[in-house]
Write a protein that holds these residues in place. Structure first.
Motif, PDB file in Angstrom:
ATOM      1  N   HIS A 235       0.831  -1.206   0.000  1.00 39.05           N
ATOM      2  CA  HIS A 235       0.000   0.000   0.000  1.00 39.05           C
ATOM      3  C   HIS A 235       0.867   1.259   0.000  1.00 39.05           C
ATOM      4  O   HIS A 235       0.627   2.204  -0.751  1.00 39.05           O
ATOM      5  CB  HIS A 235      -0.918  -0.024   1.232  1.00 39.05           C
ATOM      6  CG  HIS A 235      -1.865   1.126   1.298  1.00 39.05           C
ATOM      7  ND1 HIS A 235      -2.463   1.526   2.478  1.00 39.05           N
ATOM      8  CD2 HIS A 235      -2.308   1.994   0.344  1.00 39.05           C
ATOM      9  CE1 HIS A 235      -3.239   2.560   2.238  1.00 39.05           C
ATOM     10  NE2 HIS A 235      -3.165   2.859   0.964  1.00 39.05           N
ATOM     11  N   ARG A 236       1.908   1.264   0.817  1.00 34.82           N
ATOM     12  CA  ARG A 236       2.775   2.438   0.915  1.00 34.82           C
ATOM     13  C   ARG A 236       3.611   2.626  -0.356  1.00 34.82           C
ATOM     14  O   ARG A 236       3.866   3.760  -0.772  1.00 34.82           O
ATOM     15  CB  ARG A 236       3.685   2.320   2.137  1.00 34.82           C
ATOM     16  CG  ARG A 236       2.912   2.300   3.455  1.00 34.82           C
ATOM     17  CD  ARG A 236       3.838   2.482   4.630  1.00 34.82           C
ATOM     18  NE  ARG A 236       4.362   3.835   4.663  1.00 34.82           N
ATOM     19  CZ  ARG A 236       5.500   4.181   5.243  1.00 34.82           C
ATOM     20  NH1 ARG A 236       6.249   3.268   5.814  1.00 34.82           N
ATOM     21  NH2 ARG A 236       5.898   5.430   5.245  1.00 34.82           N
ATOM     22  N   TYR A 238       2.559   1.824  -3.272  1.00 33.07           N
ATOM     23  CA  TYR A 238       1.570   2.365  -4.207  1.00 33.07           C
ATOM     24  C   TYR A 238       1.401   3.868  -4.004  1.00 33.07           C
ATOM     25  O   TYR A 238       1.244   4.635  -4.961  1.00 33.07           O
ATOM     26  CB  TYR A 238       0.233   1.651  -4.016  1.00 33.07           C
ATOM     27  CG  TYR A 238      -0.900   2.244  -4.824  1.00 33.07           C
ATOM     28  CD1 TYR A 238      -1.009   1.988  -6.194  1.00 33.07           C
ATOM     29  CD2 TYR A 238      -1.861   3.064  -4.222  1.00 33.07           C
ATOM     30  CE1 TYR A 238      -2.039   2.537  -6.936  1.00 33.07           C
ATOM     31  CE2 TYR A 238      -2.894   3.618  -4.955  1.00 33.07           C
ATOM     32  CZ  TYR A 238      -2.977   3.353  -6.314  1.00 33.07           C
ATOM     33  OH  TYR A 238      -3.999   3.906  -7.058  1.00 33.07           O
ATOM     34  N   LEU A 239       1.458   4.294  -2.730  1.00 30.19           N
ATOM     35  CA  LEU A 239       1.341   5.724  -2.409  1.00 30.19           C
ATOM     36  C   LEU A 239       2.654   6.471  -2.602  1.00 30.19           C
ATOM     37  O   LEU A 239       2.729   7.672  -2.361  1.00 30.19           O
ATOM     38  CB  LEU A 239       0.868   5.893  -0.960  1.00 30.19           C
ATOM     39  CG  LEU A 239      -0.526   5.355  -0.628  1.00 30.19           C
ATOM     40  CD1 LEU A 239      -0.795   5.466   0.874  1.00 30.19           C
ATOM     41  CD2 LEU A 239      -1.598   6.090  -1.422  1.00 30.19           C
ATOM     42  N   GLN A 241       5.434   6.181  -0.861  1.00 30.32           N
ATOM     43  CA  GLN A 241       5.989   6.591   0.423  1.00 30.32           C
ATOM     44  C   GLN A 241       7.276   5.820   0.702  1.00 30.32           C
ATOM     45  O   GLN A 241       7.491   4.732   0.182  1.00 30.32           O
ATOM     46  CB  GLN A 241       4.985   6.332   1.553  1.00 30.32           C
ATOM     47  CG  GLN A 241       3.710   7.142   1.462  1.00 30.32           C
ATOM     48  CD  GLN A 241       2.763   6.845   2.620  1.00 30.32           C
ATOM     49  OE1 GLN A 241       3.026   5.985   3.459  1.00 30.32           O
ATOM     50  NE2 GLN A 241       1.650   7.552   2.665  1.00 30.32           N
TER      51      GLN A 241
END
Length: 323
Positions: A235-236, A238-239, A241
């Protein structure tokens, strides 16, 4: 009686550590991404290393590689708790420590090169995942009790794979740590020294069990942490980060911070879900194919994890409405 004495010794060592930590100002200062709001003593998880030490001095004829490995990761993690270290130094020590237990377990003679490479990635990843998941009161201690309890049951009832005392020493250390940590206002946090040391301990036990039984299903004893940690990293990424920086995107953080559910309840939820998964694995072991067992465990956990996105979306809508 022996384990009662061990508990008293560990309790005394913990109280002595509090004095040292207070004197040298070894504290955890909350920031905007923390799940706690008060300054708290850090590094209480050193109790796991002390427990490993007490086991080692009674079984000094073996376990050299395990004890050297857990000492190395504990030292570098404790240093990181006091003064931040570069990721290269930490990962290098983790690699060296994992190499020691691989040598102890004769992995280099038992497995092909490609399997050893995967084992390194998996072991180092699990160590760091355990560390990432240590963010609220009680979660490390309760989850460790769940995993160690399952391993002790397997060792006693299904397949003897290790000296049972090595598991029991980890359980008692967890109970002592929880006495100070599983509170509304914790007396101490585990710190990297705690989460990484106990993760190293658990990985050693699970690897030993995998080799004895020739089955990978025992990795599912870490399924809850594994799914949360891996999916959060994805998820991170993808963001876009930095995955090595602090954040508040784990499911337990969303439940604790955005929905204000009491830390101890969230920690208990994680431990109970993992206990249920472990019971399921033990019950179905040797009754279904390993791959099928992985699927019927991981798929429901992935669905539980994805509820995080609904919770985040719902909370954002509430904040917009309130503003």
């Amino acid at each position: 009686m022996k384990y009662t004495i061990l508990g008293i010794i560990l309790m005394t060592l913990m109280l002595l550590y509090f004095r040292v930590a207070d004197h040298f100002n070894i504290i955890d200062k909350p920031n905007k991404r923390s799940s706690h709001t008060e300054i708290t003593l850090r590094g209480g998880g050193v109790i796991f290393w002390f427990s490993a030490l007490l086991y080692f001095v009674q079984h000094i004829q073996n376990n050299y590689f395990f004890f050297t490995g857990i000492t190395l990761v504990s030292l570098v993690s404790f240093w990181d708790d006091i003064q931040s270290l570069s990721n290269k130094i930490r990962i290098s020590i983790h690699f060296l420590s994992i190499t020691l237990i691989f040598y102890d377990l004769s992995l280099f003679n038992l497995m092909p090169i490609w399997s050893i490479f995967i084992a390194y990635v998996l072991a180092i990843g699990l160590i760091n995942a355990y560390n990432f998941m240590d963010g609220i009161n009680g979660i490390t201690g309760l989850y460790t009790l769940s995993v160690m309890g399952a391993l002790l049951y397997v060792n006693t009832k299904i397949q003897l794979f290790i000296d049972g005392e090595l598991i029991k020493y980890g359980i008692i250390a967890s109970l002592v740590f929880l006495f100070f940590n599983y509170r509304k206002k914790a007396k101490c946090f585990a710190g990297d020294v705690g989460s990484i040391a106990i993760a190293f301990w658990i990985i050693y036990l699970i690897l030993k069990l995998i080799l004895i039984t020739n089955s990978l299903v025992w990795l599912l004893f870490l399924a809850v942490y594994g799914v949360d940690a891996v999916c959060t990293i994805i998820h991170r990424l993808y963001l876009k980060q930095n995955i090595f920086e602090a954040h508040r995107l784990h499911l337990y953080q969303v439940l604790s911070n955005e929905y204000k559910i009491q830390h101890r309840l969230v920690s208990l939820f994680y431990a109970l879900v993992q206990t249920g998964v472990s019971f399921f694995v033990i019950t179905l072991y040797n009754k279904v194919e390993d791959l099928f067992l992985f699927l019927i465990v991981l798929i429901p956990l992935l669905f539980v994890y994805t509820s995080k996105f609904y919770l985040i979306s719902k909370n954002n809508l509430k904040l917009k409405h309130d503003s």
